[in-house]
Design a protein around this motif. Structure first.
Motif, PDB file in Angstrom:
ATOM      1  N   THR A  67     -12.462  -1.382  -7.820  1.00 18.99           N
ATOM      2  CA  THR A  67     -12.181  -2.183  -6.625  1.00 18.99           C
ATOM      3  C   THR A  67     -11.427  -3.428  -7.074  1.00 18.99           C
ATOM      4  N   ILE A 102      -8.832  -3.151  -2.365  1.00 18.82           N
ATOM      5  CA  ILE A 102      -8.352  -1.780  -2.544  1.00 18.82           C
ATOM      6  C   ILE A 102      -9.210  -1.089  -3.598  1.00 18.82           C
ATOM      7  N   THR A 103      -9.370   0.223  -3.402  1.00 17.64           N
ATOM      8  CA  THR A 103     -10.222   1.008  -4.303  1.00 17.64           C
ATOM      9  C   THR A 103      -9.491   2.272  -4.745  1.00 17.64           C
ATOM     10  N   ARG A 104      -9.812   2.714  -5.935  1.00 17.13           N
ATOM     11  CA  ARG A 104      -9.310   4.005  -6.397  1.00 17.13           C
ATOM     12  C   ARG A 104     -10.315   4.583  -7.390  1.00 17.13           C
ATOM     13  N   LEU A 127       0.822  -1.213   0.000  1.00 18.03           N
ATOM     14  CA  LEU A 127       0.000   0.000   0.000  1.00 18.03           C
ATOM     15  C   LEU A 127       0.855   1.261   0.000  1.00 18.03           C
ATOM     16  N   GLU A 153     -14.523   4.087 -11.091  1.00 14.62           N
ATOM     17  CA  GLU A 153     -14.267   3.646  -9.719  1.00 14.62           C
ATOM     18  C   GLU A 153     -13.894   2.177  -9.778  1.00 14.62           C
ATOM     19  N   ASP A 185      -2.376   6.250  -4.128  1.00 17.31           N
ATOM     20  CA  ASP A 185      -3.696   6.724  -4.578  1.00 17.31           C
ATOM     21  C   ASP A 185      -4.807   5.712  -4.307  1.00 17.31           C
ATOM     22  N   TRP A 186      -4.443   4.574  -3.740  1.00 22.80           N
ATOM     23  CA  TRP A 186      -5.426   3.524  -3.472  1.00 22.80           C
ATOM     24  C   TRP A 186      -5.761   3.500  -1.994  1.00 22.80           C
ATOM     25  N   THR A 187      -7.026   3.137  -1.695  1.00 24.23           N
ATOM     26  CA  THR A 187      -7.514   3.054  -0.316  1.00 24.23           C
ATOM     27  C   THR A 187      -7.797   1.598   0.018  1.00 24.23           C
ATOM     28  N   HIS A 188      -7.383   1.185   1.195  1.00 27.87           N
ATOM     29  CA  HIS A 188      -7.667  -0.183   1.629  1.00 27.87           C
ATOM     30  C   HIS A 188      -9.025  -0.234   2.305  1.00 27.87           C
ATOM     31  N   ASP A 189      -9.884  -1.087   1.820  1.00 31.28           N
ATOM     32  CA  ASP A 189     -11.185  -1.334   2.439  1.00 31.28           C
ATOM     33  C   ASP A 189     -10.994  -2.540   3.358  1.00 31.28           C
TER      34      ASP A 189
END
Ligand SMILES: C[C@H](O)[C@H](O)[C@H]1CNC2=NC(N)=NC(=O)C2=N1
Length: 95
Positions: A71, A29-31, A14, A69, A19-23
């Protein structure tokens, strides 16, 4: 069988994907990507789709006009794997 990343491996991955978010709930991961227009967004999706087929690793995604979007998760291990990291890096390169 593909394995989920360990906590340490996920943290390291990560930090290379700022630029990616961990769910955490899904261990995905999402961006969100934004492009100049639909044509640019769809060109990005086409590149990503061709790579996804080659990798046998497919994104979950949602597109409206210039917004995509994404995932990424590996269903085979119900969480994040090296394949998601590779796909995220490739998508960053395509954008
Ligand atoms: C049967 C097929 O190989 C599997 O369903 C593949 C296809 N694409 C996939 N894509 C993603 N994102 N995760 C998977 O685990 C996955 N598995």
């Amino acid at each position: 069988m593909i394995e989920k990343l360990s906590d340490e491996a996920r943290s390291a991955a990560l930090s290379g994907l700022p630029d990616w978010t961990h769910d955490a709930e899904r261990d995905a991961i999402t961006r969100q990507f934004r492009f100049a227009d639909f044509s640019e967004a769809f060109a990005f999706m086409t590149r990503a789709a061709l790579l996804a087929e080659k990798m046998d690793h497919h994104p979950e995604w949602f597109n409206v006009y210039n917004k995509v979007e994404v995932t990424l998760i590996t269903h085979d291990c119900d969480g994040l794997s090296e394949r998601d990291v590779a796909m995220a890096k490739a998508m960053d390169g395509f954008a």
